[in-house]
Enzyme design. Structure first.
Site, PDB file in Angstrom:
ATOM      1  N   HIS A   1       0.933 -21.633 -12.315  1.00 21.55           N
ATOM      2  CA  HIS A   1       0.775 -20.576 -11.330  1.00 21.55           C
ATOM      3  C   HIS A   1       1.999 -19.682 -11.412  1.00 21.55           C
ATOM      4  O   HIS A   1       2.693 -19.433 -10.418  1.00 21.55           O
ATOM      5  CB  HIS A   1       0.609 -21.179  -9.929  1.00 21.55           C
ATOM      6  CG  HIS A   1      -0.424 -20.442  -9.126  1.00 21.55           C
ATOM      7  ND1 HIS A   1      -0.161 -19.893  -7.906  1.00 21.55           N
ATOM      8  CD2 HIS A   1      -1.709 -20.161  -9.387  1.00 21.55           C
ATOM      9  CE1 HIS A   1      -1.249 -19.301  -7.456  1.00 21.55           C
ATOM     10  NE2 HIS A   1      -2.199 -19.458  -8.330  1.00 21.55           N
TER      11      HIS A   1
ATOM     12  N   GLU B   1     -10.368 -14.793  -4.640  1.00 24.74           N
ATOM     13  CA  GLU B   1      -9.822 -16.137  -4.835  1.00 24.74           C
ATOM     14  C   GLU B   1      -9.306 -16.734  -3.537  1.00 24.74           C
ATOM     15  O   GLU B   1      -8.222 -17.324  -3.487  1.00 24.74           O
ATOM     16  CB  GLU B   1      -8.741 -16.090  -5.913  1.00 24.74           C
ATOM     17  CG  GLU B   1      -9.386 -15.837  -7.259  1.00 24.74           C
ATOM     18  CD  GLU B   1      -8.413 -15.626  -8.388  1.00 24.74           C
ATOM     19  OE1 GLU B   1      -7.192 -15.631  -8.127  1.00 24.74           O
ATOM     20  OE2 GLU B   1      -8.877 -15.450  -9.519  1.00 24.74           O
TER      21      GLU B   1
ATOM     22  N   HIS C   1      -7.172 -16.237 -18.421  1.00 27.74           N
ATOM     23  CA  HIS C   1      -6.988 -17.425 -17.597  1.00 27.74           C
ATOM     24  C   HIS C   1      -8.261 -18.227 -17.446  1.00 27.74           C
ATOM     25  O   HIS C   1      -8.252 -19.447 -17.450  1.00 27.74           O
ATOM     26  CB  HIS C   1      -6.475 -16.995 -16.209  1.00 27.74           C
ATOM     27  CG  HIS C   1      -6.022 -18.132 -15.355  1.00 27.74           C
ATOM     28  ND1 HIS C   1      -4.704 -18.475 -15.202  1.00 27.74           N
ATOM     29  CD2 HIS C   1      -6.717 -19.008 -14.601  1.00 27.74           C
ATOM     30  CE1 HIS C   1      -4.615 -19.506 -14.395  1.00 27.74           C
ATOM     31  NE2 HIS C   1      -5.815 -19.848 -14.005  1.00 27.74           N
TER      32      HIS C   1
END
Lengths: 269, 157, 777
Positions: free
Chosen positions: C100, C328, C53
């Site tokens: 997502h 995150e 990613h």
């Protein structure tokens, strides 16, 4: 003519509201909620725009209504200055007791704007947040209320709504009757022919008697769930509205802001 | 049979923090208020089935394990010592509760679900003795936690 | 962690035991570069930075090989968080596109909300005002064996999107939803965001010149760092397994649109400070890979090193350094600015906007300093816990993946012509992939900011007028047909670009740029990697042959200025249909000229451009009526496509058309019906198929109606028919007049003198408006 557009954390319609204020020739200023509240008194009029102040925590408008700036706003309201609450602004005015304002000065909460419920043929067909264009009927006389000062009784306005908690309810018996008797119901949801039908989609959120906007007994404070600043220019209208492509055509929402201006001109003499 | 699910956040509860902040900074309860916590209360009435199995299944559906913890109470509702629990619920029709009921019944097939009630339980921690704490809790409920035109409250002690 | 001198299985178990996903070889290569065993923090940092990613290790080479990203109108290509394209001398449009997917499958509400949160941050951090979002969504079969789960995901995702977007105050202006059983276990939640910025006010993400020489501050702003999303990036790079769900749940981030709303306003004040002081800063949002990714990339991009003290970070609790470095936590930004601005910057966030009272623990803190070295150094409680070459960390690694063609084996079916076309049409209208999406977009605030000119449901693309006083409009459309991808990944890619551009042209806007979000399976499996490469090749072919209209003489390809690759969209049940999702941005010089798709006036003529070919592979007709996929997937005929797109734009600009709708899934039949039944559904139509131009001879009526070959259905303005035909011919297009708008509330189709179908308008509208409601109940 200075108008304070009050901005809370989570407000999100302040910029287009400011545009509307300035376009009609008033001088708008974004007033951040944590400014010294004494500074409010230098303004001639106030708007609490739409959004999700404090993310609608606890319930929409509840937390903002406890901020010092609302106390100062109540003092300005007592001076008969015009106040317009749009969507979340209406919710804040209800939670702070400024609307319907039947018991002056006490700031009692006399109603609630609860979760939308869409009822059609006796069934709940939808709940919650809803965004669409609706028709509003002006159910009071011109000059009754600052925000609809220039609007004739029975006039239809096409304006969008976008909210999840606009269902006006009250536990006070006789309150709705009083609002009707005292001409405090300013706008109701209706169909394109001006007919009030107490079913979704005409009554778009299940609000008691299709009420979309009310004012206080003095008429200087107006709270409305629909967003006039989003229908300020004709080009903002939905595609099939014949007014959309007419050059220089004012949008339906413009009259609300022009009314506030006229009210100040007339009433502050 | 009533299955009570008490659900609370494992991560910071921003709403409870805001309520606490407002009570202290804006409504003058700084001297007596210690803390504010919040729980969701989902009460599921069923007319058959094994309560523990059902409770597990409902929790899986209604509790977000990534951020919430929960406790199951069957046919009773109790709270711990140390705080005043203020239960706030809508007294007008609760569309969200109806939607949850429909989801459990229709989409997930739990035909034994009769009714669902939803409430928020505010846990008010005071630096006061029980009697004063209760009185203050009532005050707080009426001043801030509810709008009486759609909510009602109950002190659960 | 000890690596050097240990055998592979031991290293493997050490890594996995610590929750690190990288391979043993990757770990060894790091030890070699460092010349010692890496610390735990260093391994976590590399693990995040080198994940698929963050580093695009499997895809970067392919993307660079094929996709055009430069053009005269490109101000910033796919280098920083968003792409930027010029509208005119002053104004630019900023665009970003992300996925997502994995988090949304596990926790649909938070996953989708965080997706929106992330994408708007990418646009805002360029110094732009965020003005719109779009949501291309893919869910499983709502009537299949996993219907309950699919509906749970779909409902949660839509809730997540509106709860975040509406609270933040950014309108949704476009989107689409496709249901297919291939997404049963792997939903796709892609998000696009648009912004507007003045060209001279763009803020870069890199550490600005002189940052190292003058020791600029590194300031972290926003939510206090916690452990949320830990492993989110690594998690997105692994296929989902059911028993991992509990662990997977721990990887999802918690969104907060309220804090974001306040942060955006505070950021505005920061931008104003920067403009007034004339000092360049670096500004970036934190997303995948957390603090380490954002900060190291900013430093490396500027050619600098940096030294960070994790103790300076505002945090939710005393987390270990490996957590702090890559967690995150949402709603955070990073500022690199000269020390002389420090006080003013901290005041904006900590006092003016009162962050600590908006969210407990939120603030702006100075966490480090830029230097002229080339290392990325983290300190924690006085110890150095990470000290690596900054470019080694950010450069990532590249893999040469193997590719192997996946053979598609289904053939064209033998089907007999339907007896009752009315029933077939009604069934198509109520199918979840054709039905009106109104049920969903009524949850989205499409009007906030007051810029909406054309909103969802009114036309093929949305249109906003983002700057008061300016007449230009910005259009946005998103597209991708996974069924075409299943049959041919190449054509799946090519048609996605063509369709997105057609949609923008249909309202009269000129396509100026594209973004892509490439959703595929596991790149370590050769067939999935082949699908990816084929898709990219298809995209590239279309871009290169459908030139920018304003630069058609130079044959400039339409540039792709921003994008995302999402791999590992697979479960033990299989991989998702190849889904290259494309967003197309268009500009119209006068937004008042834009038109919508509903029929406008009785008596006006209807023209079809785009011949009908025998292209029903992957079509709605084959799937909904016969349950088969077929094989003749629609292709893109580049000269034809280009001509059609240009012709429609010119015709609208000249005022020759009153309504336009492009042809895509559902074919000519769906397009025609939609123009009649979409709000306000005031008119009916009469079509005579004799006038239809067919690319394949003797096309049977049902194939003609439902073929998904590219095209447009045009309503000509009364009196302008001749000029329209002239214009179409100038583009080598055959203007096929195939019908009329009528005042009767019926949709009538005839061919060879006989009635093919005669539908009641209201019955059709009813089927169409209810279709999605039923599928998401």
């Amino acid at each position: 003519m200075r108008i304070a557009v009050i901005q809370f954390p989570g407000t999100n319609c302040e910029f287009e509201t400011l545009v509307a204020v300035n376009e009609v020739g008033m001088e708008g200023e974004i007033f951040r909620w944590n400014r010294p509240e004494g500074e409010l008194s230098s303004f001639d009029g106030f708007i609490i725009p739409g959004g999700f102040s404090y993310q609608d925590r606890l319930r929409a408008g509840a937390i903002a209504s406890k901020e010092p700036v609302l106390k100062a706003l109540k003092e300005e309201a007592a001076k008969k200055k015009p106040i317009l609450g749009i969507c979340n602004g209406f919710q804040i005015l209800v939670e702070s007791g400024l609307l319907p304002g039947l018991v002056p000065g006490k700031g009692e909460v006399e109603m609630a704007l609860a979760q939308n419920v869409m009822i059609s043929k006796g069934e709940i067909v939808r709940r919650g947040y809803y965004c669409d264009w609706v028709y509003l009927r002006h159910d009071t006389s011109p000059r009754r209320c600052s925000g609809s000062y220039l609007i004739e009784m029975g006039s239809l306005l096409k304006i969008p709504i976008a909210h999840g908690e606009g269902n006006l309810v009250t536990a006070s018996p006789g309150l709705i009757k009083k609002l009707n008797d005292q001409e405090q119901v300013v706008f109701r949801y209706c169909d394109r022919n001006g007919r009030m039908i107490n079913e979704f989609p005409v009554n778009v959120n299940g609000s008691t008697e299709s009420i979309a906007a009310i004012c206080n007994p003095e008429g200087n404070v107006l709270g409305m769930m629909p967003h006039p600043e989003r229908a300020f220019f004709a080009w903002q209208l939905p595609s099939f509205d014949p007014r959309k492509h007419r050059p220089n055509e004012p949008g339906p929402g413009r009259r609300i802001f022009e009314s506030m201006k006229r009210y100040i001109e007339v009433e502050s003499c | 049979m009533l299955i009570n699910l008490r659900v609370w956040l494992k991560i910071p509860d921003a709403e409870a923090a805001t309520v606490k902040n407002t009570l202290i900074r804006r409504l003058g309860y700084g001297k007596v208020l210690e803390d504010v916590k919040k729980e969701r209360l989902i009460s599921i009435q069923v007319d058959s089935g094994d309560p523990d199995e059902l409770a597990k299944a409902f929790a899986r559906e209604l509790v977000n394990e990534n951020k919430e913890s929960h406790k199951v109470l069957i046919d009773r509702l109790e709270f711990e010592e140390g705080y005043v629990p203020v239960k706030v619920a809508l007294h007008i029709e609760d569309g969200e509760a109806i939607a949850i009921r429909d989801r459990l019944r229709k989409r997930l097939g739990y035909q034994n679900v009769v009714d669902i009630k939803k409430a928020t339980v505010w846990k008010l921690y005071f630096r006061l003795l029980k009697p004063e704490a209760q009185i203050t809790a009532r005050e707080i409920a009426e001043k801030l936690l509810i709008n009486p035109h759609k909510d009602s409250y109950e002190i659960m002690m | 962690m000890k690596i050097i001198g240990l055998a592979d299985p031991e290293v493997e178990s050490s890594l996995r035991g610590a929750g690190i996903g990288m391979s043993v070889d990757e770990a060894r290569s790091i030890a070699e570069v460092l010349g010692r065993d890496p610390t735990l923090t260093e391994l976590f940092c590399y693990d995040a930075m080198w994940s698929e990613h963050c580093s695009y290790k499997s895809s970067r080479a392919t993307l660079k090989e094929f996709l055009p990203s430069d053009a005269p109108n490109v101000v910033m290509g796919p280098v920083e968080d968003s792409g930027i394209v010029a509208i005119d001398d002053q104004w630019c449009v900023v665009i970003s596109h992300e996925s997502h997917n994995h988090p949304s499958q596990i926790l649909p509400n938070e996953g989708a909300a965080t997706g929106i949160g992330g994408i708007v941050r990418d646009v805002n951090c360029m110094g732009a005002m965020v003005v719109a979002t779009a949501d291309p969504l893919r869910f499983g079969d709502p009537f299949g064996p996993k219907a309950s789960k699919v509906r749970w995901v779909a409902e949660g995702v839509v809730d997540g999107i509106w709860q975040y977007g509406n609270a933040l105050g950014v309108p949704n202006m476009a989107g689409d939803v496709v249901f297919s059983e291939s997404f049963d276990d792997n939903c796709l939640v892609n998000v696009v965001s648009l912004g507007i910025v003045r060209r001279d006010q763009i803020i870069r993400s890199r550490a600005p010149p002189l940052a190292g020489e003058e020791g600029y501050d590194v300031i972290l702003v926003g939510k206090p760092t916690d452990s949320s999303g830990l492993g989110g990036v690594t998690f997105a790079s692994e296929a989902l397994r059911a028993e991992d769900e509990e662990t997977n749940r721990g990887a999802v981030q918690i969104p907060d649109p309220f804090l974001k709303n306040v942060l955006f306003k505070a950021n505005s004040d920061l931008f104003r400070l920067v403009r007034e002081s004339g000092i360049e800063i670096g500004f970036k949002d934190l997303g995948g890979g957390g603090f380490t990714c954002a900060s190291s990339e900013m430093g490396a991009a500027g050619g600098f090193g940096m030294e960070i003290d994790l103790d300076g970070m505002h945090k939710a609790a005393d987390f270990p350094p490996e957590v702090l470095s890559i967690a995150e936590t949402q709603e955070r930004f990073l500022i690199i600015a000269p020390q002389e601005l420090r006080e003013k910057i901290l005041k904006i966030y900590n006092e003016d906007w009162d962050l600590p009272n908006v969210y407990e623990g939120a603030r702006a803190s100075v966490v480090g300093k830029i230097n002229t070295g080339d290392r990325f150094t983290l300190r924690h409680k006085g110890e150095i816990v990470c000290d690596v070459p900054i470019r080694h960390l950010t450069a990532g690694i590249r893999y040469q993946r193997m590719e192997k063609e996946r053979i598609y084996s289904e053939a064209e079916p033998k089907i007999s012509e339907p007896e009752d076309y009315n029933q077939v049409l009604l069934k198509i209208l109520s199918s979840p992939n054709i039905a009106s999406r109104e049920h969903i977009y009524r949850y989205y605030d499409t009007e906030v900011l007051g810029n909406a000119v054309i909103r969802p449901g009114e036309a093929d693309a949305g249109l906003i007028a983002p700057v008061r006083g300016e007449k230009f409009g910005v259009a946005l459309a998103v597209d991708s047909n996974p069924f075409y991808g299943r049959i041919s990944p190449y054509w799946g890619g090519a048609t996605a670009v063509a369709e997105a551009m057609r949609n923008v042209a249909a309202i009269g806007a000129t396509p100026v740029t594209l973004t892509d979000c490439l959703n595929y399976g596991n790149p370590e499996k050769p067939e999935a990697f082949w699908e990816f490469r084929e898709g990219v090749k298809g995209l590239a072919e279309s871009c290169k042959n459908l030139w920018l209209k304003d630069y058609r003489d130079e044959r400039i390809p339409v540039p792709i200025v921003s994008g995302n690759v999402s791999f590992y969209n697979e479960s033990p049940q299989g991989s998702v249909d190849p889904s290259p999702v494309i967003a197309c941005v268009g500009i119209i010089k006068d937004f008042d000229k834009a038109i919508t798709m509903e029929l406008k006036a009785a008596g006006e003529d209807l023209y079809l451009i785009g011949p009908r070919f025998d292209e029903l592979g992957g079509s709605e007709y084959y799937q909904t009526i016969f349950g088969v996929m077929g094989a003749n997937v629609p292709q893109v005929r580049f000269d034809l496509e280009r001509s059609m797109i240009y012709a429609v734009i010119d015709a609208i600009d000249e005022g020759l058309l009153t309504a336009v709708h492009d042809i895509s899934n559902g074919g000519l039949a769906a397009t025609a019906m939609e123009m009649a039944i979409t709000r306000p559904a005031r008119y009916g139509m009469e079509l005579n198929l004799d006038g239809v131009v067919c690319g394949d001879l003797d096309l049977r009526t049902d194939k003609l109606l439902f073929s998904e070959s590219s095209g447009f259905l045009l309503e000509a303005k009364a009196g302008k028919e001749q000029r329209l035909e002239e214009l179409l011919r100038s583009y080598d297009l055959l203007p096929a007049k195939i019908g009329k708008v009528t005042a009767k509330r019926r949709i009538k189709i005839s061919r060879f003198g006989k009635t093919v179908a005669d539908l009641d308008l209201d019955e059709a509208r009813n089927a169409w408006t209810r279709g999605l409601v039923e599928a998401m109940r």
